[in-house]
Design an enzyme around this catalytic site. Structure first.
Site, PDB file in Angstrom:
ATOM      1  N   GLU A  30       0.817  -1.222   0.000  1.00  0.00           N
ATOM      2  CA  GLU A  30       0.000   0.000   0.000  1.00  0.00           C
ATOM      3  C   GLU A  30       0.848   1.269   0.000  1.00  0.00           C
ATOM      4  O   GLU A  30       0.303   2.359   0.078  1.00  0.00           O
ATOM      5  CB  GLU A  30      -0.958  -0.009   1.194  1.00  0.00           C
ATOM      6  CG  GLU A  30      -2.047  -1.060   1.060  1.00  0.00           C
ATOM      7  CD  GLU A  30      -2.923  -1.174   2.312  1.00  0.00           C
ATOM      8  OE1 GLU A  30      -2.391  -0.959   3.414  1.00  0.00           O
ATOM      9  OE2 GLU A  30      -4.116  -1.479   2.174  1.00  0.00           O
TER      10      GLU A  30
ATOM     11  N   GLN B 100       4.611  -4.287   2.552  1.00  0.00           N
ATOM     12  CA  GLN B 100       4.449  -5.715   2.838  1.00  0.00           C
ATOM     13  C   GLN B 100       4.601  -6.470   1.539  1.00  0.00           C
ATOM     14  O   GLN B 100       4.427  -5.910   0.465  1.00  0.00           O
ATOM     15  CB  GLN B 100       3.088  -5.998   3.467  1.00  0.00           C
ATOM     16  CG  GLN B 100       1.919  -5.944   2.496  1.00  0.00           C
ATOM     17  CD  GLN B 100       0.590  -6.236   3.184  1.00  0.00           C
ATOM     18  OE1 GLN B 100      -0.011  -5.358   3.769  1.00  0.00           O
ATOM     19  NE2 GLN B 100       0.136  -7.465   3.106  1.00  0.00           N
TER      20      GLN B 100
END
Lengths: 768, 768
Positions: B490, B603
């Site tokens: 993100e 991530q």
């Protein structure tokens, strides 16, 4: 609603017939302003139908909460709101005990609004039958005085038509107002005091947080058939409202008139403790002059504005009305007297965009004010940004930039950023370029270089530093790239290598470098002062130049055009003409993700670069880019059609230029974007002016000389405009077969018309 | 704060010493839950220091306003909030007339908290001296019953140490609570009734808008030196609170104990009109069982959970504590009894992420529940999404998709999207892929194909339709592209051709196509029903396949890796190791635009694809991609280190795998991300389980057979885990020199250990 109910008229906006569904739109269109305050065309008397109340004071704002669900580092503390200010226009009217309310009347006839742009006043008249059977004729005239810019004047005339009537006028000032866009019915004003004294009534109120202190005052008088009466009003007040009441019996066909002088004095211009006295003084002055004389003065002041700013169009009333409407609204919004003020995208006609300053000012408005006012007005607009330089440096620091890099806010009231969409605030950084370009443009047009050593160069250094830090070296491309931006086309977010942004970034560094050299050579003392203040070394400038000299520009060999951004050609390239018209405007029909991945362009982006930097490209290059991008442009920003109109004119595509011209000039009058009820598109109105003067007139400054290359749409017999070029007032008259250039005032000058260098003076016009 | 004050202990969390600055963190860490309700480790007695109060009821939420400044089409109507529910734990305590309040005491000694994970209870004890000189010893023990999941039990013991003391206990239930994250101090509960009857007290309250009706009830009893007294309480109530008071004189070194049974009954499980009766009944049942016996039952219930889910680690107490903490919290959050419930990222330990369902459930939690519970629990998680299919289709329609295309929400409580950042909601569409992948994963692991014809295929068809419509053909590339997405990382928004998204999109279409074929061949009646219901034709499927067969994947020849997205290599490729540590975590130090244009990966993104689709790539390819992406990964999402740990283990980089394991398993215990006070990272705890079982244990399902490839970090003597594979409970014990696999329960089975196919049964363990 897309509408065309405004009657064509050269000098006025006219609406005929009462339709409640149009009220909000007309409230925007018939707005009045005097640069210091503005007023939507709300009714003076009570109205129970849908309405959008708006009174605005220049510079008065409120820092509203900006809490959103997910905060990101660097978000501003607040979102600035333009505030609906206390109501100064209100006059409740009762006829034989029944409130006059157009929504409640059994019939409304001969309803007519006129906004007289030539003289700067607004009038509404109608015949109404009330539920109690009383028939009255009403005429309400009002204006915001240019001469006494803290005062508005209203004359509200009522004539009973079917027998004697008892008429009660209750003029009031009311601080109990709210904003349409308040989030949770928040109040933004504290009312501290209300009162009346004789025929004077007032409300003292202060904006919360920002503490703008305002006294809203009024005086009223009752006239019978034009003669002042001795009527003594009944006074009353509540916690937030003060009012006077005048009751009078009026014979059939006699006319009772309530004259109200009212307005705001604020702590921006007076000491707080003197506000009430100042209010009484300024309203007293207006009362002394009287409604009719003040209205005569208004007509004279507007005549002086028009004398300089008017554009005439022969043979096309709608085009004529359109351009005058635009020029009128620009002057209602900003007159350039006060360097603390600026031009909000909606001026004084609505709440949207928070009334704040955008890059619109530099990119669109500056040329209009430079050419139609004294150079000081444009200089004030530049100075506004100079005054905000420290805040722009702070803003850049919040985002992680260092060493005096300046990022001007996307939206501001006082120099601080006050918008909170990251894709705009953090990424629409091209605004910095427009602010630098405006300095170049000002010097180019006015010839006043002094601004650069005095103030402009410091701004340029901050901007150049920003671009130097914002670009990064791509090993992959062996070039400098600018990643993660939003270009002028806001239908793209977080894109890489927006050509326009990269181009203006490089230009800013180059231009700043050159100005440093020039100031060093010609203004030694300023140079030393600036270099020391900015702690700037030649070595640092050399680092900037690496970025400028090795900037990457996305290009398509296949199409022979610069690409709006990396990857633009991966989109589904369906032209706007092939879209289902029911899907348009796409911003009202499509989800944001769908818009973002579409090729559609909200407003000129690559073409904006071709507009600013026209001389860097050949006409063939312009044509290629225009042909490539225009078919994907949806013009859903008011700032779009003007640039396309100018470029179509340059390319001699006069039909297209004319179509874009109509769209820009009548954007609000014909409500192309179906949102005129929210307010007018003020800043784009300067674009309309540009599309005539720069588009059709072909006006440029080239090699320090004014240059014209006039063209004329076949729909017009002729058009004319005036330009103040370095204190010489030129009038340019273009007909289908000839162009005449005259000096109206000032020294003789040399100019270039259609490529020929000619001399023009007050004695010797030029015909081409 | 990054902290390590939790004492290492195999079965407990232990804190020693009272530090007010730790209170909020400990309130998160020592949270208790039973799948139906949850409670932060707030003090029972009054506390005037900083605290974050939180009691939560599974499934109870509030649709908060999502108004933001700039609305975009398709924004959801609301943002779901997990609600702080009425306080059931409160017990005000007075000693000789002075309130016990740790913030006000003149001394606090021997302060200790213990969360006993083995038996499922929480205890706090301390010695305090009050301002009035009284010294007391206090022990407060509480748990949320697994057996009666509408009840919590508390025993609050006070022993005067320096003389007789008058002790007053005032247990209460309190509906006058708020949320920490309420925007404008909004209240979300209406309290309709409060009351007391004998030793029962209650508060009736209802959530606004959603109308969840809740009765919060309690009963209390006073014990003296372990013996029940006949004390009759004094009762009182306010508009939102009901309380009982017990006053007793207690000799020095005698102990007074207040036992409180309390909890919620809600309209999700009872008729509204029966709520009070239900509350009395369930609390009555708990009182009848009694505190001690209920605590014994609790220990037994937890023993049963541990029997199946425990992982042991020998020779590394911190690692052992970490994994047990993760398994304990997962079971506190979700026990799989109710298909209406799901697993919020913070479980019952905080308000962040609104307690709603994210893709975390499918991508991270499903494997844990599949392997440690009955298959029905995992099936309930899949069914949750099947039940939301219609809403997912509506959600896609809001964004302009048609023909039954389904886009599952990014965040949901009831199937509707309830998040409002366009870059997440509109663009983080890969979530659709995880939901499809979970169906594949469920079938692969459980062998239960029946879910596909019964429910799953309809979900798959909606998802395949979405991907087909969401991709577009790029003439430039002669491939299908997916523009404008946010991948699992993100820290990138609105990017083009995110490799992970493109890959899973292609996979979804391929997998759906195969399932249609299989269902057609093997479940004819279901096939006909589904095709008719979905109005799906083979011609449409052929259209999907064009997209799947011609999907574009960005690739770098130079690096020999798939690129996370188009243009990834234009970034300034400075490795994480070369960043100034003071700048980290970057999401707390950098502005959003800076993060977006950086190469840093929040991530696993490309590597997430290599995790899901491991079999599609060679070990060399995995190694190349791991080496390319790991150095840019900042692991600022809790969901990141587990995937990297698994992949490091596959690559036999055991040191790195161990480091990532510690980071994931002790993320909250050691507060790596400096935010544990906000609550725990529940969903990522399933990732910790995966990093042992799939990472170290190398557990996979290959060719319909369980497969193990155990590795062991050199820091450990041994570890063991259990797996329920198709109703056979296997225990896998890994030592430095051997692996033993036993059948603990169920039928014999064939499995693959280190490449060898072996038979294992309850009679015959396997040693490798």
């Amino acid at each position: 609603m897309n509408q065309d109910y405004i009657k064509p008229s050269e000098w006025s906006l006219i609406e005929e017939g009462f339709e409640p569904g149009r009220v909000k739109s007309s409230e925007s269109l018939f707005s009045i302003g005097n640069g210091a305050m503005g007023q939507r065309a709300n009714f003076e008397e009570q109205y129970s139908g849908p309405t959008f109340q708006g009174s605005y004071i220049a510079g008065v704002y409120y820092p509203d909460k900006t809490r959103v669900g997910w905060w990101k580092n660097g978000y501003p503390e607040y979102f600035a709101k333009v505030l609906n200010a206390p109501n100064w226009i209100g006059i409740d009217v009762e006829i034989n005990g029944e409130a006059l309310d157009l929504q409640q009347c059994t019939s409304v006839k001969d309803y007519r609004r006129e906004l007289n742009m030539k003289e700067g006043w607004y009038q509404r008249s109608f015949k109404a039958t009330l539920k109690n059977g009383a028939e009255v004729s009403v005429t309400a005239t009002r204006f915001l005085s240019i001469d006494i810019d803290e005062v508005g004047a209203i004359k509200f005339e009522v004539t009973p038509l079917n027998g004697e009537a008892e008429i009660k006028f209750t003029p009031y000032v009311d601080g109990g107002i709210t904003n349409e866009d308040s989030n949770w019915d928040d109040k933004f004003w504290d009312v501290s005091e209300t009162g009346t004294q004789g025929d004077y009534a007032y409300v003292r109120s202060k904006t919360m947080k920002t503490g703008f202190d305002v006294c809203t005052g009024m005086r009223a008088a009752l006239l019978l058939d034009g003669k002042l009466t001795e009527a003594t009003p009944a006074a009353s007040k509540t916690d937030f409202k003060a009012q006077l009441s005048y009751t009078v019996k009026v014979a059939a066909n006699s006319t009772a008139a309530l004259v109200k002088m009212a307005g705001y004095v604020t702590s921006m211009n007076h000491k707080s403790e003197d506000l009430r006295k100042a209010s009484e003084a300024v309203i007293g002055k207006a009362v002394e002059i009287g409604f009719d004389e003040l209205k005569n003065m208004q007509a004279k002041s507007w005549a002086a504005i028009w004398e300089m700013a008017d554009i005439t169009i022969e043979g096309d009333v709608k085009a004529q009305q359109g351009i005058r409407f635009n020029i009128f609204q620009l002057n209602q919004t900003y007159l350039g007297k006060d360097a603390r003020l600026n031009i909000g995208p909606k001026g004084f006609t609505g709440e949207k965009y928070g009334g704040s300053t955008y890059w619109d000012t530099e990119a669109y408005c500056l040329p209009f004010y430079m050419a139609t006012k004294d150079a000081q007005v444009a200089r004030n607009l530049l100075k506004y940004r100079y005054n905000h330089l420290e805040k722009a440096i702070e803003n850049a620091e919040k985002l992680g930039f260092t060493n005096g890099a300046a990022l001007y806010p996307m939206v501001t009231m006082n120099g601080e950023e006050c918008h909170n969409e990251w894709e705009i605030t953090f990424e629409e950084i091209h605004r910095n370029g427009a602010i630098a370009f405006a300095i170049f443009n000002y010097v180019r047009f006015t010839g006043d270089y002094s601004y650069v050593p005095e103030m402009g160069l410091e701004v340029l250094i901050g901007i150049a530093r920003f671009w130097h830090q914002r670009a990064n070296y791509s090993a992959q491309k062996d070039k400098y790239v600018i990643l993660g931006v939003t270009g002028p086309n806001e239908y793209e977010n977080n894109i890489n290598n927006n050509w326009y942004t990269n181009y203006i970034a490089k230009w800013c560094i180059d231009y700043t470098n050159k100005q440093i050299e020039k100031v060093k050579a010609e203004y030694g003392a300023d140079y030393t002062r600036i270099m020391e203040k900015a702690k700037l070394t030649e070595a640092e400038v050399a680092e900037w130049m690496k970025v400028a000299d090795n900037m990457y520009f996305p290009y398509s060999d296949e199409h022979g055009v610069y690409l709006q951004q990396d990857g633009f050609l991966d989109k589904e390239m369906i032209k706007v003409a092939d879209l289902d018209p029911k899907q348009r405007p796409i911003n009202q029909h499509w989800s944001w993700d769908r818009i973002l991945r579409s090729p559609y362009i909200k407003q000129a982006d690559t073409l904006q670069g071709f507009y600013f930097f026209e001389e860097d490209f050949s006409r063939e290059e312009l044509e290629k880019h225009f042909d490539f991008y225009e078919p994907f442009t949806v013009h859903e920003s008011s700032l779009s059609p003007c640039v396309h109109s100018i470029q179509a004119a340059v390319l001699n595509r006069m039909d297209q230029a004319y179509t874009f011209y109509l769209r820009t000039s009548r954007l609000d009058l014909d409500d192309y974007n179906k949102e005129v009820h929210e307010g007018l598109h003020i800043t784009s109105m300067a674009g309309t002016w540009m599309s005539i003067v720069e588009g059709f007139g072909g006006m440029r400054v080239k090699n320090d000389m004014l240059s014209l290359e006039p063209r004329i749409p076949e729909q017009w017999k002729g058009y004319s405009f005036k330009v103040n070029f370095r204190d010489t007032i030129l009038k340019v008259e273009v007909k289908q077969d000839e162009t005449v250039v005259k000096v109206e005032k000032g020294a003789a000058m040399t100019l270039n018309v259609n490529g020929k260098v000619l001399e023009v003076s007050s004695e010797k016009a030029v015909t081409a």
